[in-house]
Design a protein around this motif. Structure first.
Motif, mmCIF file in Angstrom:
data_model
loop_
_atom_site.group_PDB
_atom_site.id
_atom_site.type_symbol
_atom_site.label_atom_id
_atom_site.label_comp_id
_atom_site.label_asym_id
_atom_site.label_seq_id
_atom_site.Cartn_x
_atom_site.Cartn_y
_atom_site.Cartn_z
ATOM 1 N N ASN A 57 -13.523 4.456 4.933
ATOM 2 C CA ASN A 57 -12.167 4.311 5.459
ATOM 3 C C ASN A 57 -11.893 5.297 6.589
ATOM 4 N N ALA A 83 -12.350 -4.476 4.058
ATOM 5 C CA ALA A 83 -10.993 -4.945 3.774
ATOM 6 C C ALA A 83 -10.548 -4.530 2.385
ATOM 7 N N LYS A 84 -11.436 -4.681 1.414
ATOM 8 C CA LYS A 84 -11.073 -4.317 0.034
ATOM 9 C C LYS A 84 -10.896 -2.808 -0.097
ATOM 10 N N ASN A 98 -10.188 -0.532 2.158
ATOM 11 C CA ASN A 98 -9.043 0.044 2.862
ATOM 12 C C ASN A 98 -7.719 -0.409 2.270
ATOM 13 N N THR A 99 -7.673 -1.633 1.748
ATOM 14 C CA THR A 99 -6.456 -2.094 1.087
ATOM 15 C C THR A 99 -6.174 -1.263 -0.160
ATOM 16 N N ALA A 122 -4.929 2.161 1.115
ATOM 17 C CA ALA A 122 -3.570 2.083 1.653
ATOM 18 C C ALA A 122 -2.544 1.906 0.538
ATOM 19 N N SER A 123 -2.923 1.194 -0.521
ATOM 20 C CA SER A 123 -2.024 1.047 -1.676
ATOM 21 C C SER A 123 -1.831 2.391 -2.375
ATOM 22 N N TRP A 166 4.566 -1.837 4.206
ATOM 23 C CA TRP A 166 3.466 -2.460 4.933
ATOM 24 C C TRP A 166 4.002 -3.126 6.196
ATOM 25 N N HIS A 174 -7.432 -3.076 8.733
ATOM 26 C CA HIS A 174 -7.182 -3.715 7.436
ATOM 27 C C HIS A 174 -5.798 -3.397 6.868
ATOM 28 N N SER A 175 -5.143 -2.365 7.373
ATOM 29 C CA SER A 175 -3.836 -2.004 6.822
ATOM 30 C C SER A 175 -3.001 -1.311 7.894
#
Length: 273
Positions: free
Chosen positions: A125, A197-198, A200-201, A204-205, A220, A247-248
């Protein structure tokens, strides 16, 4: 140097490190000492589970920095009740005070987010933190320009996401893209990284959930996130090229308002098997 150093006087041969290893490379010798064979060492993902789970501090992973002990006295405050209340009270913040967040605070938040899980512990990330008001405005205008270009090209998408209405609102002076947020935190990875994508999501969460603990709020920035994924010109504004994929994107700042109630949500849909 071998991968592991074992304090034979402290090691009880319990084998917990073997059970904890996610790639199953640790074995037990005949004299009940954990070890990793030379041919298996290259499979190590450097997660540190083996050292961190040892109840007797008998194992040292030689390819990792010194580990800090878990401060159990701090964790006594975490209970099912209070963490559930914390999760339920989280709100997406779209109205911010006109006040910058101290850089040191943002640095601390992102430093904690480093500990979010990643696929095979790759830790790929990366982040861009935008605090310059003119750049934030430029990004918002760039999203609107992208929407205008998309309306004739992909009318179905434009209609579904109400691009025309968003463009009109923005041109009336309503920042429906970045919500006048004092900061943007944008997450990305190398495009070639297949699970970016997974990863970084997830990170970010974690970041969004952390913000209230620092007196901050976030939301977001979905339109910005999508536009950054598809517009090379917009990516250039934050210094990225096609080698990287966004991705975020989150708007971050001090909340203008405080919430006092928790809205209800739909019942969880679960198949118990």
């Amino acid at each position: 140097m071998s991968l592991l150093t074992i304090d034979n006087a402290a090691c009880k041969g319990c084998g917990i490190c073997i059970q904890a290893c996610p790639v199953s490379i640790i074995s037990m010798s005949d004299d009940k000492t954990p070890f990793v064979s030379a041919e298996k060492e290259k499979r190590c993902v450097l997660c540190g589970h083996c050292e961190s789970i040892c109840p007797d501090s008998a194992l040292k992973h030689n390819h990792l920095p010194e580990m800090a002990p878990i401060r159990r006295e701090k964790l006594k405050e975490v209970t099912p009740d209070n963490i559930a209340e914390y999760f339920r009270s989280r709100r997406s913040i779209r109205a911010f005070l006109p006040k910058k967040v101290e850089k040191e605070t943002l640095e601390e938040v992102i430093d904690i987010v480093r500990y979010a899980p990643t696929g095979v512990n790759r830790q790929m990330n990366r982040w861009v933190v935008v605090s310059d008001s003119q750049t934030i405005r430029q990004l918002g205008e760039g999203v609107i320009a992208w929407m205008k270009a998309m309306i004739p090209v992909n009318p179905e998408l434009a209609k579904r996401l109400n691009f025309a209405g968003l463009v009109a609102a923005f041109e009336r002076g309503n920042d429906v893209i970045c919500r006048n947020a004092p900061h943007l935190v944008i997450g990305y990875t190398e495009t070639a990284y297949s699970t970016g994508a997974k990863d970084n999501t997830i990170a970010a969460s974690h970041l969004e959930l952390l913000l209230p603990a620092f007196g901050l709020g976030g939301c977001w920035a979905g339109y910005l996130m999508v536009a950054l994924q598809f517009s090379p010109d917009l990516k250039k504004v934050i210094g990225l090229n096609d080698s990287y994929t966004v991705h975020s994107a989150l708007m971050v700042g001090y909340p203008k308002y405080r919430y006092f109630k928790t809205p209800q949500r739909k019942e969880a849909q679960v198949n118990w098997m």
